[in-house]
Design an enzyme around this catalytic site. Structure first.
Site, PDB file in Angstrom:
ATOM      1  N   LYS A 116       0.817  -1.224   0.000  1.00 47.93           N
ATOM      2  CA  LYS A 116       0.000   0.000   0.000  1.00 47.93           C
ATOM      3  C   LYS A 116       0.845   1.267   0.000  1.00 47.93           C
ATOM      4  CE  LYS A 116      -3.181  -2.997   0.116  1.00 47.93           C
ATOM      5  NZ  LYS A 116      -3.652  -3.518  -1.159  1.00 47.93           N
ATOM      6  N   GLU A 200      -2.735   7.522   7.657  1.00 49.07           N
ATOM      7  CA  GLU A 200      -3.617   8.354   6.836  1.00 49.07           C
ATOM      8  C   GLU A 200      -4.526   9.169   7.739  1.00 49.07           C
ATOM      9  OE1 GLU A 200      -4.405   5.392   2.975  1.00 49.07           O
ATOM     10  OE2 GLU A 200      -6.027   5.833   4.375  1.00 49.07           O
ATOM     11  N   HIS A 235     -15.965  -5.475   7.019  1.00 48.27           N
ATOM     12  CA  HIS A 235     -15.205  -5.429   5.763  1.00 48.27           C
ATOM     13  C   HIS A 235     -15.632  -6.495   4.757  1.00 48.27           C
ATOM     14  CE1 HIS A 235     -12.942  -2.390   7.766  1.00 48.27           C
ATOM     15  NE2 HIS A 235     -12.544  -3.219   8.704  1.00 48.27           N
ATOM     16  N   ARG A 292      -7.942  -8.118  -9.555  1.00 50.64           N
ATOM     17  CA  ARG A 292      -8.639  -9.369  -9.892  1.00 50.64           C
ATOM     18  C   ARG A 292     -10.065  -9.053 -10.340  1.00 50.64           C
ATOM     19  NH1 ARG A 292      -9.164  -8.700  -4.248  1.00 50.64           N
ATOM     20  NH2 ARG A 292     -11.346  -8.294  -3.737  1.00 50.64           N
TER      21      ARG A 292
END
Ligand code: MV4
Length: 502
Positions: A116, A200, A235, A292
């Site tokens: 990331k 972040e 999630h 994907r």
């Protein structure tokens, strides 16, 4: 030319990929674990190879076994589906080294987006908006605290190897910084063997909006608009729709351009998804890229009119992408919900087991991507997804009504499912009004968990379905009269006449 594809997956996605292969005149090869010998993807395929015991790390995740099956079957290409090896850079590379086409992106694209911190740097360089925060891994605690105070609390501390919510900590107070960093680091080390973390700015109550992209090997890429995926629980997405109820044409066009730029920045080839978090003012930030085909791809297929699996296969065989951005349009509205073998009344505990009865929803604007059949036992070793129910209609309002109807038509007995819970979501005012964000399920917990009249109706019909099944079985045990004595029995709905003796 691709003539035969090995599908390195199972369940509904393996069947869905094989359907497109069949339409393209391409042979499909299934691989299966011991418990999947009777699974639908094995039945559907032209050939099937056993790759070992039930646990995925002894079968579906073993690169050597899959390559071996591809060679034995003489497959030209491997489609990884989602999950399992789909985002494994080593697998992508290995296929190429073995002379097999990998229907997916390069190891380079997977690695760049998989880390990331590298992804954030790459996006910044491509002028794609990222969440304000660090572009390097945190080093010592003193400088980490300084950096976090510069960004300003609250912040999210995230694992660079994470994604999908793993190895993530919300930090609200200065006193929590040190313990959160330590917790995120050890969780990341345990889960990914990499404790690099970054920070972040925290975006409160965001929307999760993702853009589908397709890119060919010649640097041509298009986006296929957005999917609103904010209805999620821990999630895990539960309901997805397109178009997003909060999107405007201007922001859509801008985000779409950024999504294409994001894909081109990693020389992406194939189908991919750029995830953004979006606040109520429609400020949007790149979050991560999924390299994907995704579970929720069918809503895009329906609204944009593109078979994404065919697109993947054509791109992988070296064809030019013939889609032009200016010709792509969103037509109507599509909603998908995921039906799981789980118990919503018991903390959504997975409930694998034998399907006793299934009546699949049909009718105008309904697509049902599943793989189970009556008598099939959902194994406990894999994700308990039973199917995806996708509806399309001209308007969002009509699509909601259609999905309610299709959920009402959908009967499964034998295992507990999330169908009733999904029906409650479609009755929830916040959803109906299109005013929801990623906190939707927790904010509407009481409404979603309440047992209303509509919920009762579902159970009644399931019981009737089970009873019909039962009297059919009783009838089978009784001697049948010669058909000549039955006369005109067209009103008997195909059941045996002597059932009436019950
Ligand atoms: C965030 C965030 C708020 N601020 N990052 C969760 C999954 C992973 N992909 C990133 N996630 C989030 N990152 C910042 N800076 C809130 C979430 C988040 C979330 C994002 C998408 C969909 C559902 C979510 C549920 C909770 C938190």
């Amino acid at each position: 030319m691709i003539k035969k594809v090995l599908i390195a997956n199972r369940g509904e996605i393996a069947v869905r990929i094989m359907r497109s292969c069949r339409e393209m005149g391409i042979k499909s090869v299934a691989v299966y674990s011991d418990v999947d010998r009777t699974s639908m993807h094995v039945r559907y395929a032209d050939e099937a190879y056993c790759i070992g015991p039930a646990p995925s790390n002894e079968s579906y995740l073993v690169i050597d076994k899959i390559i071996d099956a591809a060679k034995k079957s003489n497959a030209d290409a491997i489609h990884p589906g989602y999950g399992f090896l789909s985002e494994n850079a080593e697998f992508s590379d290995r296929c190429i080294k073995e002379g097999i086409i990998f229907i997916g992106p390069s190891a380079y694209a997977i690695n760049t987006m998989g880390d990331k911190i590298t992804a954030r740097k790459t996006m910044l360089a491509a002028n794609v908006p990222v969440v304000p925060g660090t572009t390097e891994a945190l080093t010592d605690m003193a400088s980490a605290i300084k950096t976090i105070e510069e960004i300003g609390l609250p912040v999210m501390v995230k694992a660079s190897s994470g994604g999908g919510g793993k190895g993530m900590r919300l930090v609200k107070k200065k006193s929590e910084i040190e313990s959160s960093i330590n917790a995120a680091k050890s969780e990341a080390m345990a889960a990914f063997g990499d404790d690099k973390i970054y920070v972040e700015k925290y975006i409160d109550s965001p929307h999760h909006i993702e853009f589908q992209i397709l890119a060919d090997s010649y640097g041509h890429a298009v986006h296929l608009f957005e999917r609103e995926c904010s209805v999620q629980r821990r999630h895990q997405k539960v309901v997805e729709e397109t178009p997003s109820p909060i999107m405007t044409p201007e922001v859509r066009e801008e985000m779409g351009k950024h999504a294409v730029a994001a894909a081109l920045a990693v020389n992406y080839v194939g189908a991919g998804t750029i995830e953004f978090i979006v606040d109520d003012d429609l400020n949007y930030y790149f979050l991560e890229m999924n390299t994907r085909l995704q579970v929720e791809h069918p809503i895009t297929e329906r609204v944009v009119g593109v078979d994404l699996v065919k697109g993947q296969i054509k791109i992988a065989s070296g064809e030019h992408l013939t889609l032009k951005q200016e010709e792509l349009k969103q037509n109507g509205h599509a909603i998908e919900c995921r039906i799981y073998a789980e118990d919503p009344d018991n903390n959504f505990m997975p409930c694998p087991g034998k399907i006793k009865h299934i009546t699949e929803p049909l009718g105008l604007g309904v697509r049902h991507d599943g793989y189970v059949y009556e008598g099939y036992e959902i194994p406990m070793y894999y994700d308990p997804l039973i199917s995806k129910l996708i509806v399309w209609a001209n308007s969002r309002e009509e699509a909601i009504a259609r999905l309610r109807r299709a959920l009402y038509n959908y009967k499964i007995t034998g295992v507990k499912t999330s169908i009733k819970f999904l029906a409650k979501i479609l009755d929830c005012p916040a959803f109906v009004e299109g005013k929801y964000n990623t906190h939707f399920i927790e904010e509407n917990h009481d409404f979603l968990m309440a047992k209303g009249a509509k919920v009762g109706k579902f159970e009644d019909v399931a019981i009737i379905a089970a009873f019909v099944d039962y009297i059919d079985k009783v009838a089978d045990l009784q001697p049948e009269k010669p058909s000549s004595t039955l006369g005109n029995n067209w009103k008997d709905f195909g059941r045996k006449k002597n059932v009436l003796r019950l």
